[in-house]
Design an enzyme around this catalytic site. Structure first.
Site, PDB file in Angstrom:
ATOM      1  N   SER A   1       3.366 -53.030-129.481  1.00 24.69           N
ATOM      2  CA  SER A   1       2.599 -51.816-129.235  1.00 24.69           C
ATOM      3  C   SER A   1       1.135 -52.045-129.559  1.00 24.69           C
ATOM      4  CB  SER A   1       3.160 -50.725-130.151  1.00 24.69           C
ATOM      5  OG  SER A   1       2.296 -49.627-130.192  1.00 24.69           O
TER       6      SER A   1
ATOM      7  N   TYR B   1       6.255 -47.202-138.798  1.00 22.62           N
ATOM      8  CA  TYR B   1       6.624 -47.630-137.445  1.00 22.62           C
ATOM      9  C   TYR B   1       5.709 -48.774-136.983  1.00 22.62           C
ATOM     10  CZ  TYR B   1       6.533 -47.860-132.379  1.00 22.62           C
ATOM     11  OH  TYR B   1       6.539 -48.336-131.088  1.00 22.62           O
TER      12      TYR B   1
ATOM     13  N   LYS C   1       6.331 -53.076-136.168  1.00 23.86           N
ATOM     14  CA  LYS C   1       5.925 -53.884-135.000  1.00 23.86           C
ATOM     15  C   LYS C   1       5.130 -55.115-135.456  1.00 23.86           C
ATOM     16  CE  LYS C   1       7.845 -51.436-131.852  1.00 23.86           C
ATOM     17  NZ  LYS C   1       9.077 -51.936-131.226  1.00 23.86           N
TER      18      LYS C   1
HETATM   19  P1  NAD Z   1      13.557 -44.935-126.601  1.00 22.91           P
HETATM   20  O1  NAD Z   1      13.860 -44.299-127.902  1.00 22.91           O
HETATM   21  O2  NAD Z   1      13.639 -44.104-125.369  1.00 22.91           O
HETATM   22  O3  NAD Z   1      14.462 -46.229-126.390  1.00 22.91           O
HETATM   23  C1  NAD Z   1      14.912 -47.023-127.456  1.00 22.91           C
HETATM   24  C2  NAD Z   1      16.413 -47.192-127.304  1.00 22.91           C
HETATM   25  O4  NAD Z   1      16.897 -48.022-128.355  1.00 22.91           O
HETATM   26  C3  NAD Z   1      17.167 -45.865-127.395  1.00 22.91           C
HETATM   27  O5  NAD Z   1      18.036 -45.732-126.291  1.00 22.91           O
HETATM   28  C4  NAD Z   1      17.939 -45.970-128.713  1.00 22.91           C
HETATM   29  O6  NAD Z   1      19.175 -45.276-128.655  1.00 22.91           O
HETATM   30  C5  NAD Z   1      18.104 -47.480-128.868  1.00 22.91           C
HETATM   31  N1  NAD Z   1      18.243 -47.953-130.249  1.00 22.91           N
HETATM   32  C6  NAD Z   1      17.435 -47.681-131.298  1.00 22.91           C
HETATM   33  N2  NAD Z   1      17.885 -48.309-132.395  1.00 22.91           N
HETATM   34  C7  NAD Z   1      18.996 -49.012-132.047  1.00 22.91           C
HETATM   35  C8  NAD Z   1      19.913 -49.842-132.725  1.00 22.91           C
HETATM   36  N3  NAD Z   1      19.796 -50.080-134.039  1.00 22.91           N
HETATM   37  N4  NAD Z   1      20.941 -50.398-132.034  1.00 22.91           N
HETATM   38  C9  NAD Z   1      21.087 -50.153-130.719  1.00 22.91           C
HETATM   39  N5  NAD Z   1      20.267 -49.365-130.010  1.00 22.91           N
HETATM   40  C10 NAD Z   1      19.228 -48.792-130.670  1.00 22.91           C
HETATM   41  O7  NAD Z   1      12.089 -45.593-126.720  1.00 22.91           O
HETATM   42  P2  NAD Z   1      11.151 -46.214-125.604  1.00 22.91           P
HETATM   43  O8  NAD Z   1       9.966 -45.347-125.460  1.00 22.91           O
HETATM   44  O9  NAD Z   1      11.944 -46.597-124.420  1.00 22.91           O
HETATM   45  O10 NAD Z   1      10.662 -47.513-126.385  1.00 22.91           O
HETATM   46  C11 NAD Z   1      11.244 -48.792-126.176  1.00 22.91           C
HETATM   47  C12 NAD Z   1      10.542 -49.810-127.039  1.00 22.91           C
HETATM   48  O11 NAD Z   1       9.141 -49.811-126.736  1.00 22.91           O
HETATM   49  C13 NAD Z   1      10.624 -49.533-128.543  1.00 22.91           C
HETATM   50  O12 NAD Z   1      10.730 -50.772-129.204  1.00 22.91           O
HETATM   51  C14 NAD Z   1       9.299 -48.873-128.860  1.00 22.91           C
HETATM   52  O13 NAD Z   1       8.939 -49.046-130.189  1.00 22.91           O
HETATM   53  C15 NAD Z   1       8.376 -49.633-127.914  1.00 22.91           C
HETATM   54  N6  NAD Z   1       7.148 -48.901-127.594  1.00 22.91           N
HETATM   55  C16 NAD Z   1       7.231 -47.647-127.060  1.00 22.91           C
HETATM   56  C17 NAD Z   1       6.052 -46.945-126.774  1.00 22.91           C
HETATM   57  C18 NAD Z   1       6.102 -45.534-126.206  1.00 22.91           C
HETATM   58  O14 NAD Z   1       5.075 -44.848-126.277  1.00 22.91           O
HETATM   59  N7  NAD Z   1       7.220 -45.076-125.645  1.00 22.91           N
HETATM   60  C19 NAD Z   1       4.813 -47.540-127.009  1.00 22.91           C
HETATM   61  C20 NAD Z   1       4.772 -48.823-127.535  1.00 22.91           C
HETATM   62  C21 NAD Z   1       5.955 -49.508-127.830  1.00 22.91           C
HETATM   63  N1  UFG Z   2      -1.859 -35.184-128.541  1.00 23.33           N
HETATM   64  C1  UFG Z   2      -2.241 -33.853-128.571  1.00 23.33           C
HETATM   65  N2  UFG Z   2      -1.259 -32.924-128.648  1.00 23.33           N
HETATM   66  C2  UFG Z   2       0.068 -33.227-128.689  1.00 23.33           C
HETATM   67  C3  UFG Z   2       0.436 -34.591-128.656  1.00 23.33           C
HETATM   68  C4  UFG Z   2      -0.558 -35.552-128.589  1.00 23.33           C
HETATM   69  O1  UFG Z   2      -3.425 -33.532-128.537  1.00 23.33           O
HETATM   70  O2  UFG Z   2       0.907 -32.319-128.780  1.00 23.33           O
HETATM   71  C5  UFG Z   2      -2.911 -36.214-128.458  1.00 23.33           C
HETATM   72  C6  UFG Z   2      -2.894 -37.163-129.656  1.00 23.33           C
HETATM   73  O3  UFG Z   2      -3.645 -36.624-130.699  1.00 23.33           O
HETATM   74  C7  UFG Z   2      -3.485 -38.429-129.031  1.00 23.33           C
HETATM   75  C8  UFG Z   2      -3.031 -38.370-127.564  1.00 23.33           C
HETATM   76  O4  UFG Z   2      -2.662 -37.020-127.332  1.00 23.33           O
HETATM   77  O5  UFG Z   2      -4.875 -38.350-129.052  1.00 23.33           O
HETATM   78  C9  UFG Z   2      -1.831 -39.270-127.295  1.00 23.33           C
HETATM   79  O6  UFG Z   2      -0.825 -38.965-128.266  1.00 23.33           O
HETATM   80  P1  UFG Z   2       0.663 -39.513-128.147  1.00 23.33           P
HETATM   81  O7  UFG Z   2       1.429 -38.944-129.298  1.00 23.33           O
HETATM   82  O8  UFG Z   2       1.199 -39.257-126.778  1.00 23.33           O
HETATM   83  O9  UFG Z   2       0.484 -41.088-128.265  1.00 23.33           O
HETATM   84  P2  UFG Z   2      -0.104 -41.982-129.439  1.00 23.33           P
HETATM   85  O10 UFG Z   2      -1.257 -42.733-128.849  1.00 23.33           O
HETATM   86  O11 UFG Z   2      -0.344 -41.226-130.655  1.00 23.33           O
HETATM   87  O12 UFG Z   2       1.114 -42.977-129.725  1.00 23.33           O
HETATM   88  C10 UFG Z   2       1.910 -43.548-128.660  1.00 23.33           C
HETATM   89  C11 UFG Z   2       3.344 -43.730-129.143  1.00 23.33           C
HETATM   90  C12 UFG Z   2       3.412 -44.788-130.203  1.00 23.33           C
HETATM   91  C13 UFG Z   2       2.774 -46.044-129.710  1.00 23.33           C
HETATM   92  C14 UFG Z   2       1.363 -45.766-129.238  1.00 23.33           C
HETATM   93  C15 UFG Z   2       0.728 -46.985-128.649  1.00 23.33           C
HETATM   94  O13 UFG Z   2       3.854 -42.510-129.650  1.00 23.33           O
HETATM   95  O14 UFG Z   2       4.755 -45.073-130.485  1.00 23.33           O
HETATM   96  O15 UFG Z   2       1.383 -44.748-128.255  1.00 23.33           O
HETATM   97  O16 UFG Z   2       1.537 -47.567-127.714  1.00 23.33           O
HETATM   98  F1  UFG Z   2       2.745 -46.962-130.692  1.00 23.33           F
END
Ligand code: NAD
Ligand code: UFG
Length: 342
Positions: free
Chosen positions: A127, A152, A156
């Protein structure tokens, strides 16, 4: 014969979109997921898109014995994409041990299983959180890793270090993909983000507000050092992101890596403020969003967007979809969910 790919967390948001892209690219997919943040109905939705229901193992990857059994059973895997993790930044502040345990133990068990099976191709979900608030923008892969704001984010950083060490000591081939802010949904509106409870992220909160599930969106802070005062992120369409995984996997399977361990930013290179995202949503949905400016959310980064040169030139991947397409697909997904639940 189709090459078999293990997708951990494949029932989740990014995982399910990646499974679709992998199947469409001719790979066989096996999913492991404990459904802690997803539903097994996604398997049928994937089948509706690709015609193939992926094979599915329902277990927790923190269970070392169960994970070993899995790798013994599925002994012809060609590569692993490890998505499984807990990902809510705010929740990780309250449940830090759970986050460390889940995200680190599951990675270690996957690495152990891979070693046991002589498997050495890993794509890992990292991330842009690892950069914290970068000193220079756009942020490149060489930017220093700063102290993490949240457990979190720390998981990572630790995971990246573990993979780097295992790669240098054990010969593991790995690609670390640092995602910026994935949003949107598959154009079929059959899969998308399914946040449990109140969404933390901006875009699901916008679409849930517009459809009437939430009363208003709170915009966290308009006193940042940005043109309109609201925070800036690099939003990327989840389908573009999913495609990058197929490219990264092929690069490893075809022995095209320049180094055993490679790191790529996955973003568009464009930053948008919260107000710009709201405006884009209002344009594509043709409705006004009920929102209100409130104070900053603790721990939020002011502005971040990706340097994309390395991913574009070295990985040979580029994000294609613009903010309107992202918001339109997110809105279509919310509408489809409403239809499904009515
Ligand atoms: P998500 O929660 O939709 O998907 C993660 C999946 O992993 C879920 O289906 C959950 O049930 C499964 N899981 C969690 N822990 C587990 C375990 N111990 N054993 C088996 N399954 C397990 O999340 P996502 O948004 O699809 O994110 C996927 C990956 O990308 C994650 O590693 C997350 O940290 C990373 N990531 C997400 C974002 C974002 O904004 N969505 C940004 C940066 C990185
Ligand atoms: N925001 C609002 N109101 C809300 C939610 C978010 O104003 O109700 C704003 C936040 O303050 C931020 C922007 O919208 O400025 C984006 O917020 P998100 O929560 O959508 O995303 P973040 O950048 O905070 O974090 C996300 C994921 C993390 C990941 C990160 C970088 O939640 O898991 O992107 O990949 F690590």
């Amino acid at each position: 014969m189709k090459r078999k790919i293990l997708v951990t967390g494949g029932a989740g948001y990014i995982g399910s979109h990646t499974v679709v892209e992998l199947q469409e690219a001719g790979f066989e997919v096996v999913i492991v997921d404990n459904l802690s943040n997803s539903y097994d109905s996604v398997l049928d939705n994937i089948k509706e898109i690709t015609g193939i229901k992926p094979r599915f193992y329902h277990f927790d990857l923190t269970d070392a014995e169960r994970t070993k059994d899995f790798f013994a059973e599925e002994n012809d895997i060609a590569g692993v994409i490890h998505f499984a993790a807990l990902k809510a930044v705010g929740e990780s502040m309250q449940k830090s041990v759970l986050y460390y345990k889940n995200n680190i133990f599951s990675l270690l068990n996957v690495l152990e299983g891979m070693k046991m099976s002589g498997l050495d191709n890993l794509v890992f979900s990292s991330s842009c959180t690892v950069y914290g608030q970068p000193d220079t923008l756009p942020v490149t892969e060489q930017a220093p890793i700063k102290k993490a704001y949240s457990p979190y984010g720390h998981t990572k950083q630790i995971a990246e270090e573990i993979i780097q060490n295992v790669s240098s000591l054990d010969g593991l081939h790995a690609i670390l993909l640092r995602y910026f802010n994935p949003i949107g949904a598959h154009p079929s509106a059959k899969i998308g983000e399914l946040p449990l409870g109140v969404p933390n992220n901006l875009v699901p909160f916008i679409t849930q507000t517009a459809i009437g599930i939430r009363e208003e969106l709170k915009v966290f802070g308009n006193d940042y050092d940005t043109p309109d005062g609201t925070a800036i992120r690099d939003y990327i369409h989840v389908v573009d992101l999913a495609k990058a995984h197929v490219v990264a996997l092929r690069r490893m399977l075809e022995n095209k890596q320049k180094e055993k361990l490679e790191v790529f930013n996955l973003g568009t290179g464009n930053g948008f403020s919260v107000l710009e995202v709201i405006q884009a949503f209002e344009k594509v949905s043709k409705q006004k969003l009920n929102y209100r400016i409130v104070g900053r959310r603790p721990g939020d980064t002011e502005k971040v967007w990706a340097a994309t040169k390395l991913a574009n030139e070295e990985l040979g991947w580029k994000a294609r979809k613009n903010l309107f397409e992202m918001m339109e697909s997110a809105w279509n997904w919310e509408l489809a969910l409403k239809k499904r639940n009515s």
